[in-house]
Design a protein around this motif. Sequence first.
Motif, PDB file in Angstrom:
ATOM      1  N   LEU A 197       2.767   0.742   4.061  1.00 12.71           N
ATOM      2  CA  LEU A 197       2.248   0.139   5.371  1.00 12.71           C
ATOM      3  C   LEU A 197       1.233  -0.823   5.276  1.00 12.71           C
ATOM      4  O   LEU A 197       0.457  -0.692   4.339  1.00 12.71           O
ATOM      5  CB  LEU A 197       1.535   1.444   6.146  1.00 12.71           C
ATOM      6  N   GLU A 198       1.526  -1.943   5.753  1.00 13.02           N
ATOM      7  CA  GLU A 198       0.740  -3.172   5.275  1.00 13.02           C
ATOM      8  C   GLU A 198      -0.524  -2.935   5.662  1.00 13.02           C
ATOM      9  O   GLU A 198      -0.920  -2.771   7.049  1.00 13.02           O
ATOM     10  CB  GLU A 198       1.479  -4.511   5.857  1.00 13.02           C
ATOM     11  N   GLY A 199      -1.749  -3.697   5.167  1.00 13.57           N
ATOM     12  CA  GLY A 199      -2.964  -3.726   5.617  1.00 13.57           C
ATOM     13  C   GLY A 199      -3.262  -5.103   5.454  1.00 13.57           C
ATOM     14  O   GLY A 199      -2.537  -6.107   5.341  1.00 13.57           O
ATOM     15  N   GLU A 200      -4.344  -5.370   6.343  1.00  7.38           N
ATOM     16  CA  GLU A 200      -5.170  -6.603   6.764  1.00  7.38           C
ATOM     17  C   GLU A 200      -5.351  -7.506   5.299  1.00  7.38           C
ATOM     18  O   GLU A 200      -5.807  -7.145   4.627  1.00  7.38           O
ATOM     19  CB  GLU A 200      -6.177  -6.451   7.599  1.00  7.38           C
ATOM     20  N   GLY A 201      -4.659  -8.797   5.261  1.00  9.74           N
ATOM     21  CA  GLY A 201      -4.882  -9.586   4.352  1.00  9.74           C
ATOM     22  C   GLY A 201      -4.114  -9.441   3.027  1.00  9.74           C
ATOM     23  O   GLY A 201      -4.446  -9.891   1.916  1.00  9.74           O
ATOM     24  N   TRP A 253       2.724  -4.019  -4.412  1.00  9.98           N
ATOM     25  CA  TRP A 253       2.200  -5.100  -3.594  1.00  9.98           C
ATOM     26  C   TRP A 253       0.509  -5.066  -4.064  1.00  9.98           C
ATOM     27  O   TRP A 253       0.032  -6.117  -3.567  1.00  9.98           O
ATOM     28  CB  TRP A 253       2.361  -4.933  -2.240  1.00  9.98           C
ATOM     29  N   ASN A 254       0.335  -4.311  -4.892  1.00  9.16           N
ATOM     30  CA  ASN A 254      -1.301  -4.552  -5.277  1.00  9.16           C
ATOM     31  C   ASN A 254      -2.217  -4.521  -3.976  1.00  9.16           C
ATOM     32  O   ASN A 254      -3.158  -4.972  -3.943  1.00  9.16           O
ATOM     33  CB  ASN A 254      -1.722  -5.770  -5.944  1.00  9.16           C
ATOM     34  N   GLN A 255      -1.818  -3.603  -2.947  1.00  6.92           N
ATOM     35  CA  GLN A 255      -2.757  -3.352  -1.833  1.00  6.92           C
ATOM     36  C   GLN A 255      -3.657  -2.183  -2.100  1.00  6.92           C
ATOM     37  O   GLN A 255      -3.121  -1.078  -2.605  1.00  6.92           O
ATOM     38  CB  GLN A 255      -1.766  -3.203  -0.809  1.00  6.92           C
ATOM     39  N   SER A 256      -4.940  -2.446  -1.782  1.00  4.06           N
ATOM     40  CA  SER A 256      -5.867  -1.534  -1.909  1.00  4.06           C
ATOM     41  C   SER A 256      -5.575  -0.166  -1.088  1.00  4.06           C
ATOM     42  O   SER A 256      -4.894  -0.342  -0.027  1.00  4.06           O
ATOM     43  CB  SER A 256      -7.393  -1.937  -1.679  1.00  4.06           C
ATOM     44  N   VAL A 257      -5.983   0.903  -1.839  1.00  7.10           N
ATOM     45  CA  VAL A 257      -5.730   2.308  -1.185  1.00  7.10           C
ATOM     46  C   VAL A 257      -6.380   2.391   0.267  1.00  7.10           C
ATOM     47  O   VAL A 257      -5.919   2.803   1.240  1.00  7.10           O
ATOM     48  CB  VAL A 257      -6.157   3.301  -1.841  1.00  7.10           C
ATOM     49  N   ILE A 258      -7.696   1.767   0.201  1.00  9.92           N
ATOM     50  CA  ILE A 258      -8.614   1.877   1.340  1.00  9.92           C
ATOM     51  C   ILE A 258      -7.908   1.133   2.688  1.00  9.92           C
ATOM     52  O   ILE A 258      -7.768   1.543   3.813  1.00  9.92           O
ATOM     53  CB  ILE A 258      -9.881   1.153   1.372  1.00  9.92           C
ATOM     54  N   ALA A 272      -4.965   1.277   7.892  1.00  9.56           N
ATOM     55  CA  ALA A 272      -3.623   0.834   8.634  1.00  9.56           C
ATOM     56  C   ALA A 272      -3.122   2.297   8.986  1.00  9.56           C
ATOM     57  O   ALA A 272      -2.302   2.444  10.048  1.00  9.56           O
ATOM     58  CB  ALA A 272      -2.487   0.085   7.756  1.00  9.56           C
ATOM     59  N   SER A 273      -3.013   3.384   8.132  1.00 14.13           N
ATOM     60  CA  SER A 273      -2.248   4.622   8.287  1.00 14.13           C
ATOM     61  C   SER A 273      -3.128   5.303   9.563  1.00 14.13           C
ATOM     62  O   SER A 273      -2.464   6.042  10.372  1.00 14.13           O
ATOM     63  CB  SER A 273      -2.611   5.536   7.001  1.00 14.13           C
ATOM     64  N   ILE A 274      -4.400   5.360   9.700  1.00 12.68           N
ATOM     65  CA  ILE A 274      -5.010   5.826  10.774  1.00 12.68           C
ATOM     66  C   ILE A 274      -4.652   5.018  12.110  1.00 12.68           C
ATOM     67  O   ILE A 274      -4.698   5.778  12.892  1.00 12.68           O
ATOM     68  CB  ILE A 274      -6.546   5.481  10.489  1.00 12.68           C
ATOM     69  N   VAL A 275      -4.592   3.815  12.005  1.00 11.08           N
ATOM     70  CA  VAL A 275      -4.485   2.921  13.223  1.00 11.08           C
ATOM     71  C   VAL A 275      -3.041   3.386  13.735  1.00 11.08           C
ATOM     72  O   VAL A 275      -2.794   3.575  15.031  1.00 11.08           O
ATOM     73  CB  VAL A 275      -4.295   1.669  12.948  1.00 11.08           C
ATOM     74  N   LEU A 309       1.523  -7.732   1.043  1.00  5.88           N
ATOM     75  CA  LEU A 309       2.552  -7.248   1.931  1.00  5.88           C
ATOM     76  C   LEU A 309       2.824  -7.602   3.012  1.00  5.88           C
ATOM     77  O   LEU A 309       3.565  -7.986   3.805  1.00  5.88           O
ATOM     78  CB  LEU A 309       2.461  -5.721   2.011  1.00  5.88           C
ATOM     79  N   LYS A 310       1.491  -7.976   3.919  1.00  6.61           N
ATOM     80  CA  LYS A 310       1.430  -8.205   5.121  1.00  6.61           C
ATOM     81  C   LYS A 310       1.857  -9.691   5.323  1.00  6.61           C
ATOM     82  O   LYS A 310       2.419 -10.347   6.291  1.00  6.61           O
ATOM     83  CB  LYS A 310      -0.008  -8.202   5.777  1.00  6.61           C
ATOM     84  N   GLY A 311       1.214 -10.594   4.254  1.00  8.33           N
ATOM     85  CA  GLY A 311       1.602 -11.931   4.156  1.00  8.33           C
ATOM     86  C   GLY A 311       3.274 -12.169   3.984  1.00  8.33           C
ATOM     87  O   GLY A 311       3.577 -13.195   4.750  1.00  8.33           O
ATOM     88  N   GLN A 312       3.843 -11.275   3.335  1.00  6.32           N
ATOM     89  CA  GLN A 312       5.216 -11.501   3.093  1.00  6.32           C
ATOM     90  C   GLN A 312       5.885 -10.881   4.367  1.00  6.32           C
ATOM     91  O   GLN A 312       6.947 -11.943   4.840  1.00  6.32           O
ATOM     92  CB  GLN A 312       5.778 -10.395   2.063  1.00  6.32           C
TER      93      GLN A 312
END
Length: 409
Positions: free
Chosen positions: A305-309, A88-93, A98-101, A312-315
């Motif tokens: 785990l989806e991150g903001e913006g 999903w090309n989601q950044s590691v940060i 999201a993992s911390i939350v 993956l979160k959009g899908q």
Amino acid sequence: MKSIGEKTTKNVLVLFSILLSMQFWSYIPYLKIDGLPPKLAGLLFAIYIVILFIYRKISINDTTGIVRIVKWTIVTIFISFIPAYIEWNQSVISTVKASIVLSYGLFLFLVLHKWQYSTKALMSILTFLSVVWVILEIGQQFTYPTFWFSGRFLQNNSVNERMGIWRFYIWGVDIVMISFSYWLFRCIDLTKKTNKNMAKSVLIAILLMAGLLCYGSRKHIFATLAILAYSVLTVKGKRKYVYVCIALLLLLFLFETFFAGYAEMSERANEAQGEGEDFIRYISAQYFLFDFSNSPLYPLWGAGLEGEGSLLKGQLERLADYGLYQADVGIIGYYSKFGLLGVSAIVWYIYIFLRNWKFIDKWFKYFFIMKMFLIIFDFWAIWSVGMMAYAVFLYMLDQNIKKNKAILK
């Protein structure tokens, strides 16, 4: 004085940690607080890391295997950055945030172990938060349309009515279920140790059960009544029949009070969601099992785990428009996030619990059975508050198994 101050500091940190996971009894509409503030979760996470570093020389006694389960759960959550990044090309940060939350409650578990925190004090905190939760849940029934706390207000700008009850969906039902299991056991158990103040136990248990029923969720109503029946039927001794009669009278009252509204609600839900293959939960489960991703990583790692913006979160938000939610299909939704690696931690927990069944006090079994009843519909590890409840429950469970094994030696 130092020990008193240290004890108070620990209690405040534990209280705040659990309260934050409940989003301070959920959204406050007029403040427009939407969701768990990531910065606060990150702050607590940092505090836990510092505490674990300070107490690093204190080893954790893991004779039950529960600590290893928690550590493995943490690993499976944080490595979800791999499929999220690759597919999903989601950044590691973004994934780490999201993992911390989601998982900061599991780090609290490790802190509680380092401190050897009192399970009695922990249960007092859970009971306090649960009683306030119930007071808000029931109290707002009489103040509506004026209300202050809700878990759905900002999602759809409305509060649902079920069985003649306004459903505010305040976050924290998992915490209340733990407390209800504990106080129900206090009512049922006949030993002198847990029966010093029966009136108090009965009052709190009834209050918590009323809150769970007023939550307005069919599955939670079933789970609550099922565990009530189980607790009564497993009582030993002459008073068993007294409890059976009381339970039957209570069920009769609930039947007269709620049945008509419950039947109407169920009929409406079936009409809205369809039946058979059209049933929305079945469609969601099938989709997240087989169709959400064609990636070869998906079965083992999940989608991440989806991150903001993120894409993956959009899908997931687009799927929500069609009524497909990961949270609606319980552990299947968890599988779609973390794959078989993530699910393996849950299977491990169930195995450890069943293997130690004879060393576990009955109220832990109440909560365990309730959550197994709900595992396909309302899986605790999907939400931060559910994960927090799971973490504190695991800590008390670990201590309980160790205590009972020591007694039986």
